[in-house]
Design a protein around this motif. Structure first.
Motif, mmCIF file in Angstrom:
data_model
loop_
_atom_site.group_PDB
_atom_site.id
_atom_site.type_symbol
_atom_site.label_atom_id
_atom_site.label_comp_id
_atom_site.label_asym_id
_atom_site.label_seq_id
_atom_site.Cartn_x
_atom_site.Cartn_y
_atom_site.Cartn_z
ATOM 1 N N PHE A 260 5.669 15.359 -9.847
ATOM 2 C CA PHE A 260 6.429 14.677 -8.656
ATOM 3 C C PHE A 260 5.624 13.520 -8.415
ATOM 4 N N ALA A 261 4.393 13.371 -8.155
ATOM 5 C CA ALA A 261 3.520 12.113 -7.987
ATOM 6 C C ALA A 261 3.678 11.160 -8.918
ATOM 7 N N MET A 262 3.530 11.501 -10.066
ATOM 8 C CA MET A 262 3.712 10.470 -11.370
ATOM 9 C C MET A 262 5.094 9.994 -11.443
ATOM 10 N N ASP A 263 6.126 11.003 -11.242
ATOM 11 C CA ASP A 263 7.666 10.327 -11.380
ATOM 12 C C ASP A 263 7.781 9.466 -10.102
ATOM 13 N N PHE A 264 7.179 9.648 -8.903
ATOM 14 C CA PHE A 264 7.396 8.687 -7.869
ATOM 15 C C PHE A 264 6.681 7.239 -8.102
ATOM 16 N N MET A 265 5.482 7.277 -8.608
ATOM 17 C CA MET A 265 4.847 5.971 -8.797
ATOM 18 C C MET A 265 5.227 5.161 -9.982
ATOM 19 N N MET B 38 -3.458 8.179 -13.849
ATOM 20 C CA MET B 38 -2.106 8.383 -13.646
ATOM 21 C C MET B 38 -1.426 6.973 -13.646
ATOM 22 N N THR B 39 -2.151 5.753 -13.347
ATOM 23 C CA THR B 39 -1.176 4.599 -13.328
ATOM 24 C C THR B 39 -1.866 3.715 -14.445
ATOM 25 N N ASP B 40 -1.522 2.293 -14.727
ATOM 26 C CA ASP B 40 -2.236 1.375 -15.351
ATOM 27 C C ASP B 40 -3.048 0.269 -14.758
ATOM 28 N N ASN C 126 4.532 1.274 -10.941
ATOM 29 C CA ASN C 126 3.464 1.166 -11.946
ATOM 30 C C ASN C 126 2.945 -0.310 -12.703
ATOM 31 N N HIS C 127 4.193 -1.120 -12.553
ATOM 32 C CA HIS C 127 3.975 -2.331 -13.172
ATOM 33 C C HIS C 127 3.135 -3.364 -12.310
ATOM 34 N N ILE D 16 0.931 -1.294 -0.028
ATOM 35 C CA ILE D 16 0.105 0.076 0.018
ATOM 36 C C ILE D 16 1.033 1.104 -0.023
ATOM 37 N N ILE D 17 0.460 1.979 -0.843
ATOM 38 C CA ILE D 17 1.286 3.574 -0.885
ATOM 39 C C ILE D 17 -0.076 4.596 -0.663
#
Length: 306
Positions: free
Chosen positions: A152-157, A262-264, A161-162, A113-114
């Motif tokens: 920043f949130a996208m780069d961190f995640m 923002m994720t898959d 993401n996989h 969990i994040i």
């Protein structure tokens, strides 16, 4: 529904000086450090606390934090919970913190969990939908985003993401949408606003590319135990969008640059709580946000979702 917005000229998009005029009117009204960061730090014994970026805005520095379960195991699917993409949406921030504090560890058997509890801390402090550049982070979750909050949130995640199974993004729809934020948006873009609907209660926004109606229904059912679900208006819509099922509308979160896109992750939803309702309180709005996250996770466990 509202008076003409006091900045800019009717039907003319804002120029740089209008954005500066808007920014000069914003004031710090509450403390990200006192309200949010202190709560995050109190979780450091139970979770890994990661600083994933720092926002620098006109003499204000805002570190951004992720709360991550310590018992991380690569073979488990990952759950992402986000709050405070719009900083003024208070229960999103405090709902994310409440879930992390009281509930997240009980799900570690099944998931990593994040939690990103407050993506827009300047917006939290000034009670704002936009960032200081007068742009909405929740329309800018895409590569090379001009909103640092989103980038920043996208780069961190990206590193996770996989393996993200589910993303629950916590929001509110408030009376200030009509008194401030919708008029400001129309003024900034030089257009007329025609949607003044504010649903009376909790609802969800699913993703048109992966709507998962049974998943959305399970969340609504769990939230209904603690707070009111918003009925559709006379046209069968919520915020001008046709109802898909009770308490649920759909947006294309990816095309619109929304946080939920923002994720898959195959299971995604955006919550919307109405804190200004006659039956609403700060606590039952937070409880509704937590119930949404727990409803999502219980559904995934029950159906052995992968």
């Amino acid at each position: 529904m509202s008076k003409p917005y006091p900045i800019g000229e009717a039907n003319q998009p804002w120029q740089a000086q209008h954005k500066q005029q808007w920014l000069a009117q914003q004031q710090i009204k509450r403390s990200y450090l006192d309200d949010v960061v202190t709560q995050i730090q109190q979780l450091s014994d139970s979770f890994s606390i990661i600083e994933y970026g720092v926002l620098e805005y006109s003499h204000h520095t805002y570190p951004l934090f992720a709360i991550k379960t310590k018992n991380w195991q690569e073979h488990k699917p990952t759950i992402l919970v986000t709050g405070g993409v719009h900083g003024y949406e208070t229960s999103g921030v405090h709902g994310a913190l409440a879930f992390a504090r009281n509930d997240a560890q009980q799900y570690e058997t099944h998931f990593n969990i994040i939690v990103l509890p407050c993506i827009s801390p300047w917006g939290y402090e000034t009670i704002n939908r936009w960032n200081p550049d007068a742009i909405d982070p929740n329309r800018l979750f895409y590569k090379n985003s001009p909103a640092n909050e989103s980038r920043f949130a996208m780069d961190f995640m990206q590193a996770y993401n996989h393996n993200i199974l589910c993303h629950v993004d916590l929001h509110e729809t408030t009376d200030t949408d009509n008194s401030e934020f919708r008029p400001a948006l129309a003024a900034r873009d030089g257009v007329q606003n025609h949607n003044w609907n504010i649903p009376d209660g909790f609802y969800l926004v699913g993703h048109t590319q992966k709507p998962q109606p049974d998943f959305q229904e399970a969340i609504i059912t769990n939230v209904a135990k603690v707070t009111q679900i918003a009925p559709a208006d006379n046209e069968g819509k919520l915020i001008g969008v046709p109802l898909e099922q009770f308490g649920v509308i759909n947006y294309d979160g990816t095309a619109l640059g929304l946080c939920m896109g923002m994720t898959d992750a195959p299971y995604v939803t955006t919550t919307e709580v109405y804190p200004d309702g006659l039956c609403a309180s700060a606590q039952n709005c937070i409880d509704g946000q937590v119930a949404a996250v727990k409803g999502a996770l219980e559904y995934l466990i029950k159906h052995n979702a992968q």
